[in-house]
Write a protein that holds these residues in place. Structure first.
Motif, short mmCIF file in Angstrom:
data_model
loop_
_atom_site.label_atom_id
_atom_site.label_comp_id
_atom_site.label_asym_id
_atom_site.label_seq_id
_atom_site.Cartn_x
_atom_site.Cartn_y
_atom_site.Cartn_z
N ARG A 205 9.99 -40.94 -3.19
CA ARG A 205 9.41 -39.89 -2.99
C ARG A 205 10.43 -38.85 -2.09
NH1 ARG A 205 3.80 -40.95 -3.46
NH2 ARG A 205 3.77 -42.59 -4.84
N ASP A 206 10.47 -37.68 -2.06
CA ASP A 206 11.35 -36.72 -1.50
C ASP A 206 10.90 -36.68 0.07
OD1 ASP A 206 13.10 -36.41 -3.56
OD2 ASP A 206 11.93 -34.48 -4.49
N THR A 207 9.81 -36.90 0.32
CA THR A 207 9.16 -37.07 1.75
C THR A 207 9.06 -38.44 2.22
OG1 THR A 207 7.84 -35.04 1.20
CG2 THR A 207 7.24 -36.12 2.99
N VAL A 208 9.21 -38.53 3.45
CA VAL A 208 9.35 -40.18 4.01
C VAL A 208 8.49 -39.80 5.22
CG1 VAL A 208 11.54 -39.60 5.09
CG2 VAL A 208 10.72 -41.90 4.77
N VAL A 209 7.76 -40.90 5.46
CA VAL A 209 6.86 -41.14 6.82
C VAL A 209 7.76 -42.34 7.76
CG1 VAL A 209 5.04 -42.25 8.02
CG2 VAL A 209 4.69 -40.67 5.73
N GLY A 210 8.53 -41.79 8.69
CA GLY A 210 9.24 -42.52 9.24
C GLY A 210 8.38 -43.07 10.39
N VAL A 211 8.45 -44.48 10.69
CA VAL A 211 7.47 -45.25 11.72
C VAL A 211 8.39 -46.11 12.80
CG1 VAL A 211 5.67 -46.86 12.00
CG2 VAL A 211 5.58 -45.38 10.00
N ASP A 212 8.39 -45.75 13.78
CA ASP A 212 8.80 -46.56 14.77
C ASP A 212 7.87 -47.36 15.66
OD1 ASP A 212 11.24 -47.00 16.85
OD2 ASP A 212 9.50 -46.38 18.19
N ILE A 213 7.93 -48.59 15.41
CA ILE A 213 7.05 -49.69 16.02
C ILE A 213 7.83 -50.37 17.29
CG2 ILE A 213 5.85 -51.86 15.60
CD1 ILE A 213 6.08 -51.55 12.68
N GLY A 214 7.00 -49.86 18.47
CA GLY A 214 7.58 -50.16 19.79
C GLY A 214 6.49 -50.84 20.84
N LEU A 215 7.09 -51.08 21.93
CA LEU A 215 6.18 -51.61 23.26
C LEU A 215 5.52 -50.50 23.88
CD1 LEU A 215 8.73 -54.13 24.32
CD2 LEU A 215 6.84 -54.58 23.09
N ARG A 216 5.98 -49.50 24.05
CA ARG A 216 5.31 -48.49 24.55
C ARG A 216 4.13 -47.70 23.80
NH1 ARG A 216 6.92 -45.56 29.11
NH2 ARG A 216 8.90 -46.43 28.90
N TYR A 217 4.56 -47.41 22.50
CA TYR A 217 3.60 -46.98 21.84
C TYR A 217 3.73 -47.97 20.64
CZ TYR A 217 3.51 -42.35 24.05
OH TYR A 217 3.44 -41.40 24.91
N LEU A 218 2.70 -48.19 20.16
CA LEU A 218 2.27 -49.25 18.87
C LEU A 218 3.24 -48.83 17.76
CD1 LEU A 218 -1.20 -50.73 19.61
CD2 LEU A 218 1.02 -51.95 19.84
N ALA A 219 3.10 -47.59 17.61
CA ALA A 219 3.61 -46.88 16.13
C ALA A 219 3.72 -45.32 16.45
CB ALA A 219 3.00 -47.15 14.89
N VAL A 220 4.86 -44.73 16.36
CA VAL A 220 4.90 -43.31 16.17
C VAL A 220 5.23 -43.05 14.75
CG1 VAL A 220 6.21 -41.27 16.90
CG2 VAL A 220 5.76 -43.17 18.67
N ILE A 221 4.45 -42.14 14.26
CA ILE A 221 4.46 -41.76 12.68
C ILE A 221 4.92 -40.48 12.66
CG2 ILE A 221 3.12 -41.66 10.45
CD1 ILE A 221 1.16 -43.51 12.23
N THR A 222 6.01 -40.09 11.88
CA THR A 222 6.46 -38.71 11.72
C THR A 222 6.83 -38.49 10.10
OG1 THR A 222 7.91 -38.93 13.81
CG2 THR A 222 8.61 -37.29 12.16
N VAL A 223 6.36 -37.28 9.76
CA VAL A 223 6.32 -36.96 8.26
C VAL A 223 7.77 -36.07 8.22
CG1 VAL A 223 5.34 -35.81 6.30
CG2 VAL A 223 4.13 -36.86 8.01
#
Length: 422
Positions: A205-223
């Motif tokens: 798709r032309d849109t992407v959901v970027g996901v950063d999986i970390g220790l401080r936050y379990l996941a940060v989800i960005t569109v």
């Protein structure tokens, strides 16, 4: 492509004793037949012949000619059950043979171990051995199972959640395909596992959901859209559950200090570890569910980091950091996200995590990270470090050689941060 998922249905505690004993006898009979096949394979070294000399079909024919009539006369089971049991055993040893062949050619480092003879998967053909119908009153479904050699079937009541009920109802109405049902035993009780299959078309798709999986936050989800616009950001942190896990760690350490010399664990310690695993599994399922929901709402693909490097290392990190890494559920989050996204027809791309936390997502310059804050020296921009990484992951999924939103080859649109982070 065809995707599949499994639904679990618990045999109701309200089942009468006659039906429960019939299930138990069926399980014991099934395992006895499987052990007969497995013992013959091992005694005659037929599993070694599977590597080069014979095929799985040849082995099935050998076992059928040798044991079918004998098992039919000895055990009170249907012909379909005998054949399914034979196929399950042969498939187990055929899988070992394939792995062993890879080991011989050097593609596999460790020699594979033989399947355990004690327990084999109990598989029942649908609809020849088991059929399903909706009840609608006290129980959501009944599984009508052929547990012996006679034509009579036992109606087994089951319990399930609303989601399982809805999906299985759709499958019975023809929306999905049903596979062979499995009967498993867990902690002295029985469960039916029903595989559901469907055809999906997975596209980029032309849109992407970027996901950063970390220790401080379990996941940060960005569109992130192809024109550089950021339309949604979500921070997932199950603080109370993580505090509960840390409390259980301290409790385990205390109980270990009370153990006699030479003893490494106890029944109570194992129970606490199982509780930690259940909490982690719940977290992974809910985080992955949220990621897929955001992608579905925005008609987007999903970008995840490849974090296979992040494992505990003795002597390289502090004990508390190794423990946090060991408890980190990024592997399960990625695994659950992948199968849930495939079920919805959403494309998932794993990207190299290198420098995603060091580069500015706006201009692409190397910045400075201190704790939860990322700072870019080029234009004095600061943001949440995990948010910055999630945007970089999305950019890398769309344009692998590009750093920074301003460098994206988009026709037009927002080229500056569109979301304020707190």
């Amino acid at each position: 492509m065809q995707v599949a998922k499994s639904l679990t249905f618990k045999v109701s505690k309200k089942i009468n004793m006659r039906k429960f004993l019939a299930i138990r006898d069926f399980v014991n009979t099934y395992q006895s037949i499987a052990r007969i096949y497995a013992s013959y394979i091992l005694e005659n070294e037929l599993h070694e012949k599977l590597v080069n000399d014979i095929t799985a079909k040849d082995l099935k024919n050998i076992l059928h000619q040798k044991f079918y009539r004998q098992i039919k006369d000895t055990f009170n089971v249907s012909s379909q059950t005998i054949q399914e049991t034979r196929d399950v055993v042969v498939e187990a040893y055929n899988s070992w043979a394939k792995l062993y062949k890879q080991f011989l050619t050097g593609r596999l480092e460790k020699e594979p171990s033989l399947p355990k003879v004690e327990r084999f998967t109990i598989r029942m053909n649908y609809p020849r051995v088991v059929s399903i119908f909706e009840h609608g009153k006290e129980f959501p479904f009944f599984f009508k199972v052929k547990l012996n050699g006679m034509d009579k079937r036992y109606a087994i009541p089951v319990e399930c959640g609303e989601y399982q009920r809805r999906v299985l109802k759709d499958a019975l109405n023809g929306k999905y395909k049903l596979g062979a049902v499995q009967l498993v035993e867990r902690n002295g009780w029985y469960y039916f596992i029903v595989p559901i299959k469907k055809e999906v078309s997975v596209e980029k798709r032309d849109t992407v959901v970027g996901v950063d999986i970390g220790l401080r936050y379990l996941a940060v989800i960005t569109v992130l859209h192809r024109d550089g616009k950021i339309t949604d950001v979500e921070f997932l942190k199950y603080r109370k559950l993580l505090d509960k896990i840390r409390y259980l760690w301290r409790r385990i350490d205390y109980l270990k200090s009370l153990l006699p010399e030479g003893q490494r664990s106890s029944k109570q310690i194992r129970r606490l570890w199982r509780k930690i695993r259940r909490i982690n599994d719940w977290i992974a399922h809910n985080v992955s569910k949220k990621i897929v929901e955001v992608a579905k709402e925005n008609n987007a693909m999903i970008a995840l980091e490849d974090l296979r490097w992040s494992r505990p290392k003795r002597g390289r990190r502090r004990k508390d950091m190794n423990r946090r890494l060991a408890n980190w559920v990024h592997g399960r989050i990625a695994k659950y996200t992948l199968y849930k996204a495939n079920w919805e027809g959403i494309y998932v791309k794993f990207v190299n995590a290198r420098d995603t936390s060091k580069r500015c997502h706006v201009c692409g310059a190397v910045g400075y990270r201190k704790g939860a804050i990322f700072s870019c020296r080029e234009h004095s921009y600061t943001s949440n470090a995990d948010f910055n990484a999630s945007v970089n992951i999305g950019i890398r999924a769309m344009f692998p050689s590009v750093w920074g939103i301003v460098n994206m080859p988009a026709p037009s649109g927002c080229k500056t941060p569109c979301v304020s982070e707190g």
